[in-house]
Design an enzyme around this catalytic site. Structure first.
Site, mmCIF file in Angstrom:
data_model
loop_
_atom_site.group_PDB
_atom_site.id
_atom_site.type_symbol
_atom_site.label_atom_id
_atom_site.label_comp_id
_atom_site.label_asym_id
_atom_site.label_seq_id
_atom_site.Cartn_x
_atom_site.Cartn_y
_atom_site.Cartn_z
ATOM 1 N N ASP A 67 0.839 -1.203 0.000
ATOM 2 C CA ASP A 67 0.000 0.000 0.000
ATOM 3 C C ASP A 67 0.870 1.246 0.000
ATOM 4 O O ASP A 67 2.097 1.146 0.100
ATOM 5 C CB ASP A 67 -0.977 0.000 1.193
ATOM 6 C CG ASP A 67 -0.276 -0.213 2.521
ATOM 7 O OD1 ASP A 67 0.911 0.148 2.648
ATOM 8 O OD2 ASP A 67 -0.913 -0.745 3.448
ATOM 9 N N ASN A 135 -7.492 -1.446 14.153
ATOM 10 C CA ASN A 135 -8.921 -1.621 13.835
ATOM 11 C C ASN A 135 -9.147 -2.842 12.930
ATOM 12 O O ASN A 135 -10.235 -3.032 12.395
ATOM 13 C CB ASN A 135 -9.480 -0.358 13.157
ATOM 14 C CG ASN A 135 -8.794 -0.066 11.830
ATOM 15 O OD1 ASN A 135 -7.859 -0.764 11.433
ATOM 16 N ND2 ASN A 135 -9.261 0.967 11.143
ATOM 17 N N HIS A 137 -7.489 -3.502 10.065
ATOM 18 C CA HIS A 137 -7.203 -3.354 8.634
ATOM 19 C C HIS A 137 -5.980 -4.173 8.220
ATOM 20 O O HIS A 137 -5.076 -4.419 9.020
ATOM 21 C CB HIS A 137 -7.079 -1.878 8.210
ATOM 22 C CG HIS A 137 -5.835 -1.167 8.598
ATOM 23 N ND1 HIS A 137 -5.825 0.175 8.895
ATOM 24 C CD2 HIS A 137 -4.545 -1.561 8.735
ATOM 25 C CE1 HIS A 137 -4.591 0.562 9.168
ATOM 26 N NE2 HIS A 137 -3.794 -0.481 9.094
ATOM 27 N N GLU A 142 -9.747 -0.817 5.134
ATOM 28 C CA GLU A 142 -10.302 -0.409 6.417
ATOM 29 C C GLU A 142 -11.617 -1.160 6.697
ATOM 30 O O GLU A 142 -12.210 -1.744 5.779
ATOM 31 C CB GLU A 142 -10.574 1.109 6.397
ATOM 32 C CG GLU A 142 -9.335 1.972 6.176
ATOM 33 C CD GLU A 142 -8.459 2.087 7.437
ATOM 34 O OE1 GLU A 142 -8.562 1.238 8.337
ATOM 35 O OE2 GLU A 142 -7.654 3.043 7.480
HETATM 36 N N1 LIG Z 1 -1.303 0.301 5.919
HETATM 37 C C1 LIG Z 1 -0.344 -0.104 6.889
HETATM 38 C C2 LIG Z 1 -0.392 -1.572 7.048
HETATM 39 O O1 LIG Z 1 0.195 -2.194 5.937
HETATM 40 C C3 LIG Z 1 0.292 -1.939 8.338
HETATM 41 O O2 LIG Z 1 0.454 -3.325 8.405
HETATM 42 C C4 LIG Z 1 -0.565 -1.493 9.470
HETATM 43 C C5 LIG Z 1 0.020 -1.716 10.841
HETATM 44 O O3 LIG Z 1 0.932 -0.731 11.166
HETATM 45 P P1 LIG Z 1 1.858 -0.842 12.430
HETATM 46 O O4 LIG Z 1 2.756 -1.994 12.177
HETATM 47 O O5 LIG Z 1 2.600 0.460 12.448
HETATM 48 O O6 LIG Z 1 0.995 -1.045 13.612
HETATM 49 O O7 LIG Z 1 -0.963 -0.170 9.294
HETATM 50 C C6 LIG Z 1 -0.471 0.593 8.225
HETATM 51 O O8 LIG Z 1 -1.307 1.672 8.149
#
Ligand SMILES: N[C@@H]1[C@@H](O)[C@H](O)[C@@H](COP(=O)(O)O)O[C@@H]1O
Length: 240
Positions: A67, A135, A137, A142
């Site tokens: 992403d 959440n 995702h 989302e």
């Molecule tokens: N879009 C990305 C995801 O690909 C990632 O896996 C997730 C968790 O992030 P974190 O590892 O910082 O908790 O959120 C981000 O926003």
């Protein structure tokens, strides 16, 4: 579903890096999708370390990013693409023409999504590395995102914006939109590696793995994948 729980954060990083390495040793021309976020930083560091230590050849693999924030260029150190390239892809020697990312600066974002889907059609993904948002995702899919979408543009959920405020300095500095590989495409990968660490992920991990399969918790769809591995530290697994 294969669940691996590691005692410490350090062991978590090593276990996840080994899982990726095994894939590339078994199939040097593997296609792997990488995820940004804090969870994968240490994993990427370990991968680079394993590569140096054992001289593993990652040069034949292809890498996709899962992403990106709309409006951030790949040269922006805050972009997913920049971080993944600098944290892991460059250190392990993935060739620059083997690295693919969605064009999050495109004037026509729909076109950028179609282009990315065509590339993913051309190079079917062997291993999809995923983090999980608080959440539920995966990528930027989302809560509420239909399971049948391919690459698409989304508005970040307010929970995500809050979670990312620290990284961007303030809630108002977090980009409003993301471009993400969709759930249908994630589910088409031959293998999925879901990574979670820290107590802050324990409740959503419980809902994702043990709760009903629902678009309210996008990661819950992973229960349907035939080859899902989940690696967690003890803190993330404490409610299972
Ligand atoms: N879009 C990305 C995801 O690909 C990632 O896996 C997730 C968790 O992030 P974190 O590892 O910082 O908790 O959120 C981000 O926003």
């Amino acid at each position: 579903m294969r669940i691996i729980v590691e005692d410490t954060e350090e062991q978590f990083h090593i276990a996840a890096a080994l899982e990726v390495t095994k894939q590339v040793v078994a199939k040097p021309e593997s296609v792997i999708t990488f995820a940004g976020g804090e969870t994968t930083v240490g994993v990427h560091r370990e991968l680079a370390q394993l590569c140096r230590q054992w001289r593993i050849d990652f040069s034949k693999m292809k890498a996709f990013t899962l992403d990106e924030y709309v409006g951030l260029s790949p040269d922006d150190p805050r972009s997913v693409s920049y971080r993944i390239r600098h944290q892991v892809l460059n250190p392990i020697g993935v060739q620059s023409d083997h690295i693919y990312m969605p064009d999050s600066m495109a004037e026509d974002l729909q076109q950028a999504c179609s282009t990315y889907d065509r590339l993913l059609d051309e190079y079917p993904v062997d291993l999809e590395i995923l983090g999980i948002g608080s959440n539920g995702h995966i990528g930027f899919n989302e809560p509420g995102t239909p399971f049948h979408l391919d690459t698409h543009v989304i508005h970040l959920a307010s929970r995500t914006t809050q979670d990312k405020a620290g990284f961007f300095g303030a809630v108002g500095s977090v980009p409003e939109q993301g471009i993400t590989v969709g759930i249908r495409r994630i589910m088409r990968s031959k293998q999925i590696l879901l990574l979670a660490k820290g107590k802050g992920k324990s409740e959503i991990i419980r809902r994702a793995l043990l709760g009903p399969i629902t678009t309210d918790v996008p990661a819950s769809v992973l229960q349907l994948h035939p080859s899902l591995t989940i690696i967690m530290d003890k803190a993330a697994a404490e409610l299972l």
